[in-house]
Enzyme design. Structure first.
Site, PDB file in Angstrom:
ATOM      1  NE  ARG A 107      -1.991   4.633   1.395  1.00 55.27           N
ATOM      2  CZ  ARG A 107      -2.091   4.969   2.665  1.00 55.27           C
ATOM      3  NH1 ARG A 107      -1.173   5.729   3.231  1.00 55.27           N
ATOM      4  NH2 ARG A 107      -3.105   4.539   3.391  1.00 55.27           N
TER       5      ARG A 107
ATOM      6  CG  ASP B 294      -5.062   2.849   0.774  1.00 55.85           C
ATOM      7  OD1 ASP B 294      -4.180   3.200  -0.042  1.00 55.85           O
ATOM      8  OD2 ASP B 294      -4.864   2.769   1.989  1.00 55.85           O
TER       9      ASP B 294
END
Ligand SMILES: [Zn+2]
Length: 224
Positions: free
Chosen positions: A144, A142
């Site tokens: 982000r 991930d």
């Protein structure tokens, strides 16, 4: 440890009447910004009565805030490979009801981009889960960062929120950027025939807090 947050400022704000695909109607105040650290065009939608925020189950007097990562296939075309479309729909109505902000973050495919998200889907079709597919493409599970979300909230004068999310990483990152998360509310579980494996991977690998409660069904559900 708190990170030093670069200052962003409001660039434009404009009212946009909304009519969602199922006919739900609301009015948003849409904000753009200058100074966001990644240079991307993230937006904030202010919804509902911000003078009297009362998120049910949340912290009184705090706006209900959702950090939604863009998903073209799910948000716009109703792809059932993920739960982004129903989550966005749910968030708009819950925030409009209680007063708050929907932050629409241009982080397609958990930060890897649209084309690579489609390549990750192709890998999932041969057996990898959503996180393994990102790793196989040379990305982290991930990618982000929510620094831009914290920047937007600060530009809006928001220092304390009730967060609408199942993802513990969002609260953790916001706190590190100096945003107080007074309460965290879960979103609903939007299970479909095609997204069961995706949701199970989010629960298992991403430590998302929702309880599928249907895990036997979920694992038995084919991807297509
Ligand atoms: Zn999606």
């Amino acid at each position: 440890m708190l990170m030093r947050l670069p200052t962003a400022t409001i660039r434009t704000q404009v009212s946009v009447p909304l009519r969602l695909a199922d006919g739900y109607v609301s009015e948003a105040r849409v904000f753009s910004f200058d100074g966001l650290v990644d240079g991307l065009e993230h937006l904030t939608f202010a919804l509902g009565d911000l003078a009297a925020c009362r998120p049910p189950g949340g912290h009184p007097q705090t706006p209900l805030v959702r950090l939604h990562s863009e998903c073209l296939t799910g948000d716009v075309f109703g792809s059932q490979r993920c739960d982004c479309g129903p989550q966005l729909r749910e968030a708009v109505e819950r925030i409009a009801d209680s007063g708050g902000f929907l932050l629409y973050l241009r982080q397609e495919g958990r930060g890897i981009g649209l084309y690579e998200k489609l390549e990750a889907y192709a890998l999932q079709d041969v057996g990898l889960d959503t996180y393994e597919a990102n790793l196989a493409l040379g990305h982290r599970e991930d990618e982000r960062s929510y620094v831009v979300a914290a920047q937007m909230l600060r530009a809006l004068g928001v220092s304390r929120v009730t967060l609408l999310s199942n993802n513990p990483d969002k609260a953790r990152q916001l706190r590190r950027c100096g945003v107080s998360v007074a309460a965290q509310l879960s979103t609903g579980v939007h299970l479909s025939a095609a997204n069961g494996r995706y949701l199970a991977a989010k629960a298992r690998r991403g430590a998302h807090t929702f309880d599928l409660g249907l895990s036997a069904t979920v694992h038995a559900t084919p991807e297509h």
